[in-house]
Design an enzyme around this catalytic site. Sequence first.
Site, PDB file in Angstrom:
ATOM      1  N   GLY A   1       3.667  13.515 -13.044  1.00 34.66           N
ATOM      2  CA  GLY A   1       3.253  13.369 -11.658  1.00 34.66           C
ATOM      3  C   GLY A   1       2.125  14.265 -11.206  1.00 34.66           C
ATOM      4  O   GLY A   1       1.773  14.269 -10.027  1.00 34.66           O
TER       5      GLY A   1
ATOM      6  N   GLU B   1       5.847  15.078 -18.892  1.00 37.98           N
ATOM      7  CA  GLU B   1       5.434  13.686 -19.092  1.00 37.98           C
ATOM      8  C   GLU B   1       4.134  13.351 -18.358  1.00 37.98           C
ATOM      9  O   GLU B   1       4.121  12.527 -17.434  1.00 37.98           O
ATOM     10  CB  GLU B   1       6.551  12.745 -18.611  1.00 37.98           C
TER      11      GLU B   1
ATOM     12  N   GLY C   1       0.961  11.364 -17.608  1.00 34.83           N
ATOM     13  CA  GLY C   1       0.406  10.042 -17.919  1.00 34.83           C
ATOM     14  C   GLY C   1      -0.944   9.915 -17.250  1.00 34.83           C
ATOM     15  O   GLY C   1      -1.994   9.972 -17.882  1.00 34.83           O
TER      16      GLY C   1
ATOM     17  N   ARG D   1      -4.217  -0.385  -6.309  1.00 35.66           N
ATOM     18  CA  ARG D   1      -3.735   0.872  -5.736  1.00 35.66           C
ATOM     19  C   ARG D   1      -4.245   1.119  -4.314  1.00 35.66           C
ATOM     20  O   ARG D   1      -3.523   1.677  -3.492  1.00 35.66           O
ATOM     21  CB  ARG D   1      -4.094   2.049  -6.644  1.00 35.66           C
TER      22      ARG D   1
ATOM     23  N   TYR E   1      -1.178   1.604  -2.004  1.00 38.15           N
ATOM     24  CA  TYR E   1      -0.895   2.988  -1.643  1.00 38.15           C
ATOM     25  C   TYR E   1      -1.913   3.600  -0.682  1.00 38.15           C
ATOM     26  O   TYR E   1      -1.831   4.792  -0.393  1.00 38.15           O
ATOM     27  CB  TYR E   1      -0.880   3.878  -2.893  1.00 38.15           C
TER      28      TYR E   1
ATOM     29  N   CYS F   1      -8.969 -13.728  -1.964  1.00 37.20           N
ATOM     30  CA  CYS F   1      -8.764 -14.300  -0.626  1.00 37.20           C
ATOM     31  C   CYS F   1      -7.758 -13.473   0.161  1.00 37.20           C
ATOM     32  O   CYS F   1      -6.704 -13.965   0.575  1.00 37.20           O
ATOM     33  CB  CYS F   1      -8.303 -15.745  -0.752  1.00 37.20           C
TER      34      CYS F   1
END
Length: 473
Positions: A288, A330, A332, A370, A374, A401
């Site tokens: 994160g 982790e 990413g 995104r 978000y 559209c």
Amino acid sequence: MSRSAHPAGPRHGDVMPEGHFSAPPADLNALDPKVWSQTVTRATAKAGETGEARDGVVTVGGIDVLTLAEQFGTPAYILDEQDFRARCRAWRDAFGTGADVYYAGKAFLSRAIVRWLHEEGLNVDVCSGGELTVALSAGMPAARIALHGNNKSTSELEYAVKSGVGHVVVDSFDELVRLSWIAQQHGVRQRILIRVTVGVEAHTHEFIATAHEDQKFGLSLSGGLAAEAVRRALTLDGLELAGIHSHIGSQIFDTAGFEVAARRVIGLLTEIKAEHGIELPEIDLGGGLGIAYTSDDDPREPAEIAASLRDIVRRECEAAGLTPPRISVEPGRAIVGPTAFTLYEVGTVKPLDGLRTYVSVDGGMSDNIRTALYDAEYSVALVSRRSDAEPMLSRVVGKHCESGDIIVRDAFLPADLAPGDLLAVPATGAYCRSMASNYNHALKPPVVAVSEGEARVILRRETEEDLLRLDIG
């Protein structure tokens, strides 16, 4: 490329509408190295050379974007392999041999990526049977794979057990029982971590915060569910409880949340020792960590993150009389996010008097959801040439559209922008191709890896034949 004149939207000297922007940059041709991958540069033709047409063209991995667009078309995700590998090494070196770094495959996964991870000494975590298939097919040893997910199917769990994955991160009481039964059927003891929610409100978007109580992931520490999951795991045959897993959210810059999470996880380990007389050997603090999407973002370096996490775990364990467990993380997005940009061609330039100029490109929310999902912020640059024109407040939009089909909500681009120009949106390596769709039957763009003057497709562009192959009429 043509640059026909058109009425421009508001310049930096005009009254600006409300939006997600600050003052225009001093130099629209500058490329902030915090946002772009490490081999991205803007070429400058030397005096006396004949290659003036390439002056101002952006290059990556030794190849300019005009060549890439001509060879692979647009839109396309352009991935800097050298940058990706360097980030893998930075994370591996920061945590050293006493910890494990699992690349979060959900950010972006392909067989080429898995091979690079294997070569650079990283593990991989997956959260579906499909991701597990990609990881195994590319040669990642099963023992270096962890399986995540809040609702793993029976077939996915059986696939993981039969493959010999190193860890299954258990997310519920139901899964404990299901996995225990499957492991017994195959005559193995499956190593597991229990995912807990630690109640940390990470400074991130509501939909990507994952450690507060009111969400679907994990078992609550405060409500006693995590402790009960530990009790059940220790009594079920076929399971080997290795440790505790925590993940507090995504796109986080402040490491204080990780410190609070680590402290609470160590608190659970202390309770486990007191109740059961055992010390669990592992904790996974998730990922994160944020990246720079704009020049205003200030991401932490892997070495700083590693030092902070090691220190808090050591201090808390010393205070509790525990042997410090092996740490896993982790990353990413923090690895793959900055390594890629999306290359687009401008199709239309539409100024709205007193507001902004809408710049439509040949991609959109199908290749980057995104911004719509978000309200994510991105940077953008004209990359096919240099421009000394005034800055123009722009909104980069796609061809779908939907009025919400926005890629970059507010940015400054040169006022002489015109159809045929190439734009690039950096930091699109994570959660763009992996969340891409076929909305409006758009074809998913290719992923092109570049390194030391060579480019190759690692995920090809979809074709209309691909769409029709699934449509059985």
